[in-house]
Design a protein around this motif. Structure first.
Motif, PDB file in Angstrom:
ATOM      1  N   HIS A  99      31.400  47.477  32.810  1.00 52.94           N
ATOM      2  CA  HIS A  99      32.697  47.974  34.339  1.00 52.94           C
ATOM      3  C   HIS A  99      33.850  47.253  33.214  1.00 52.94           C
ATOM      4  O   HIS A  99      33.423  46.284  32.922  1.00 52.94           O
ATOM      5  CB  HIS A  99      31.675  47.643  35.180  1.00 52.94           C
ATOM      6  CG  HIS A  99      30.879  47.392  35.401  1.00 52.94           C
ATOM      7  ND1 HIS A  99      30.721  48.988  36.400  1.00 52.94           N
ATOM      8  CD2 HIS A  99      29.291  47.121  35.438  1.00 52.94           C
ATOM      9  CE1 HIS A  99      29.719  49.150  37.002  1.00 52.94           C
ATOM     10  NE2 HIS A  99      28.289  47.897  35.882  1.00 52.94           N
ATOM     11  N   PRO A 100      35.175  47.924  33.733  1.00 51.79           N
ATOM     12  CA  PRO A 100      36.352  47.488  33.048  1.00 51.79           C
ATOM     13  C   PRO A 100      36.712  46.158  34.397  1.00 51.79           C
ATOM     14  O   PRO A 100      36.167  46.234  35.580  1.00 51.79           O
ATOM     15  CB  PRO A 100      37.231  48.464  33.488  1.00 51.79           C
ATOM     16  CG  PRO A 100      36.760  49.193  34.398  1.00 51.79           C
ATOM     17  CD  PRO A 100      34.673  49.215  34.279  1.00 51.79           C
TER      18      PRO A 100
ATOM     19  N   PRO B   7      38.480  44.005  36.406  1.00 53.26           N
ATOM     20  CA  PRO B   7      39.723  44.250  37.787  1.00 53.26           C
ATOM     21  C   PRO B   7      40.803  44.613  37.404  1.00 53.26           C
ATOM     22  O   PRO B   7      41.363  44.333  36.516  1.00 53.26           O
ATOM     23  CB  PRO B   7      39.491  42.888  39.223  1.00 53.26           C
ATOM     24  CG  PRO B   7      38.297  42.397  38.274  1.00 53.26           C
ATOM     25  CD  PRO B   7      37.939  42.829  36.787  1.00 53.26           C
ATOM     26  N   ARG B   8      41.329  45.211  39.164  1.00 48.09           N
ATOM     27  CA  ARG B   8      42.546  45.594  38.113  1.00 48.09           C
ATOM     28  C   ARG B   8      43.344  44.758  38.754  1.00 48.09           C
ATOM     29  O   ARG B   8      44.934  44.590  37.242  1.00 48.09           O
ATOM     30  CB  ARG B   8      43.305  47.380  39.201  1.00 48.09           C
ATOM     31  CG  ARG B   8      44.592  47.191  39.119  1.00 48.09           C
ATOM     32  CD  ARG B   8      44.740  48.357  40.585  1.00 48.09           C
ATOM     33  NE  ARG B   8      46.741  48.540  40.455  1.00 48.09           N
ATOM     34  CZ  ARG B   8      46.851  49.418  39.671  1.00 48.09           C
ATOM     35  NH1 ARG B   8      46.560  50.441  39.023  1.00 48.09           N
ATOM     36  NH2 ARG B   8      47.867  50.078  39.977  1.00 48.09           N
ATOM     37  N   GLU B   9      43.524  43.774  39.095  1.00 48.08           N
ATOM     38  CA  GLU B   9      44.098  42.480  39.088  1.00 48.08           C
ATOM     39  C   GLU B   9      44.463  41.887  37.605  1.00 48.08           C
ATOM     40  O   GLU B   9      45.618  40.931  36.939  1.00 48.08           O
ATOM     41  CB  GLU B   9      44.515  41.597  39.851  1.00 48.08           C
ATOM     42  CG  GLU B   9      43.912  41.986  41.568  1.00 48.08           C
ATOM     43  CD  GLU B   9      43.286  42.815  41.751  1.00 48.08           C
ATOM     44  OE1 GLU B   9      42.196  42.835  41.461  1.00 48.08           O
ATOM     45  OE2 GLU B   9      43.596  43.721  43.018  1.00 48.08           O
ATOM     46  N   GLU B  10      43.132  41.204  37.351  1.00 48.88           N
ATOM     47  CA  GLU B  10      43.061  40.799  35.691  1.00 48.88           C
ATOM     48  C   GLU B  10      43.895  41.229  34.772  1.00 48.88           C
ATOM     49  O   GLU B  10      44.742  41.138  34.022  1.00 48.88           O
ATOM     50  CB  GLU B  10      41.766  40.936  35.918  1.00 48.88           C
ATOM     51  CG  GLU B  10      41.521  40.198  34.498  1.00 48.88           C
ATOM     52  CD  GLU B  10      39.738  40.229  33.681  1.00 48.88           C
ATOM     53  OE1 GLU B  10      39.375  39.656  32.725  1.00 48.88           O
ATOM     54  OE2 GLU B  10      39.285  39.663  35.274  1.00 48.88           O
ATOM     55  N   LEU B  11      44.016  43.229  34.718  1.00 54.79           N
ATOM     56  CA  LEU B  11      44.377  44.258  33.767  1.00 54.79           C
ATOM     57  C   LEU B  11      45.636  43.396  33.643  1.00 54.79           C
ATOM     58  O   LEU B  11      46.355  43.852  33.188  1.00 54.79           O
ATOM     59  CB  LEU B  11      43.994  45.481  33.609  1.00 54.79           C
ATOM     60  CG  LEU B  11      42.388  45.577  33.288  1.00 54.79           C
ATOM     61  CD1 LEU B  11      42.081  46.824  33.305  1.00 54.79           C
ATOM     62  CD2 LEU B  11      42.407  45.620  31.796  1.00 54.79           C
ATOM     63  N   ILE B  12      46.671  43.715  35.352  1.00 51.95           N
ATOM     64  CA  ILE B  12      47.902  43.771  35.589  1.00 51.95           C
ATOM     65  C   ILE B  12      48.250  42.489  35.570  1.00 51.95           C
ATOM     66  O   ILE B  12      49.410  42.110  34.206  1.00 51.95           O
ATOM     67  CB  ILE B  12      48.650  44.079  36.915  1.00 51.95           C
ATOM     68  CG1 ILE B  12      47.951  44.832  37.233  1.00 51.95           C
ATOM     69  CG2 ILE B  12      49.644  43.385  37.299  1.00 51.95           C
ATOM     70  CD1 ILE B  12      48.164  45.623  38.802  1.00 51.95           C
TER      71      ILE B  12
END
Length: 175
Positions: free
Chosen positions: A92-93, A95-100
């Motif tokens: 699972h990738p 979360p989007r917030e962590e990638l940002i």
């Protein structure tokens, strides 16, 4: 027309071919997804994958039921087995917030200035993959072969000393 063989329904299609019900369902599923014309081997391979996957799920479900001191498999056992298989099989990738956040921290560091020299601009040589990545190692004799050769030399030396000592005219009483 339908008949049963080995617990599985056999369906005859328009061409007169007899196939198991699962084969026909997979074939219809492929057609609904736009794969109108595919090899029959594709359906066979998907059936093999499906049966293997279901067998693994049921085997793991049985383990969960036995762990709960039950002899019969319940729906919750199958759901738990599915969740376990999905968590092991797929990454699972984040979360989007962590990638940002990662992108913002990486992009906050400015790039180094470009040199004013003509030609292709490459990173420092330590980061380039243009250098050969091998090392030539000298061939070393193994320790077992070296010790065997040394032992053979010592044996020959001792034999030569003994034969010289027992040669006629030599006094061996002092040895």
């Amino acid at each position: 027309t339908q008949s049963t063989w080995g617990g599985s329904k056999i369906i005859m299609d328009q061409n007169g071919d007899h196939h198991p019900r699962d084969w026909k369902l997979i074939s219809l599923l492929l057609q609904s997804m736009g794969a109108e014309n595919c090899e029959p081997r594709v359906v066979n391979q998907l059936m093999e994958f499906l049966h293997g996957h279901v067998a693994d799920l049921l085997t793991e479900s049985k383990v969960y039921a036995e762990h709960a001191s039950r002899t019969d498999i319940e729906l919750d056992d199958v759901r738990l087995a599915m969740q376990a298989k999905i968590s092991r099989s797929f990454a699972h990738p984040p979360p989007r917030e962590e990638l940002i956040d990662i992108a913002a921290s990486k992009n906050s560091v400015p790039l180094p200035p470009l040199p004013d020299k003509p030609g292709v601009w490459l990173p420092p040589e330590a980061f380039c993959l243009t250098m050969p990545n091998y090392q030539v190692m000298p061939h070393r004799k193994s320790s077992t072969s070296t010790s065997a050769v040394g032992a053979a030399r010592e044996t020959k030396k001792k034999q030569a000393q003994l034969s010289a000592a027992h040669a006629p005219g030599n006094d061996t009483s002092s040895i």
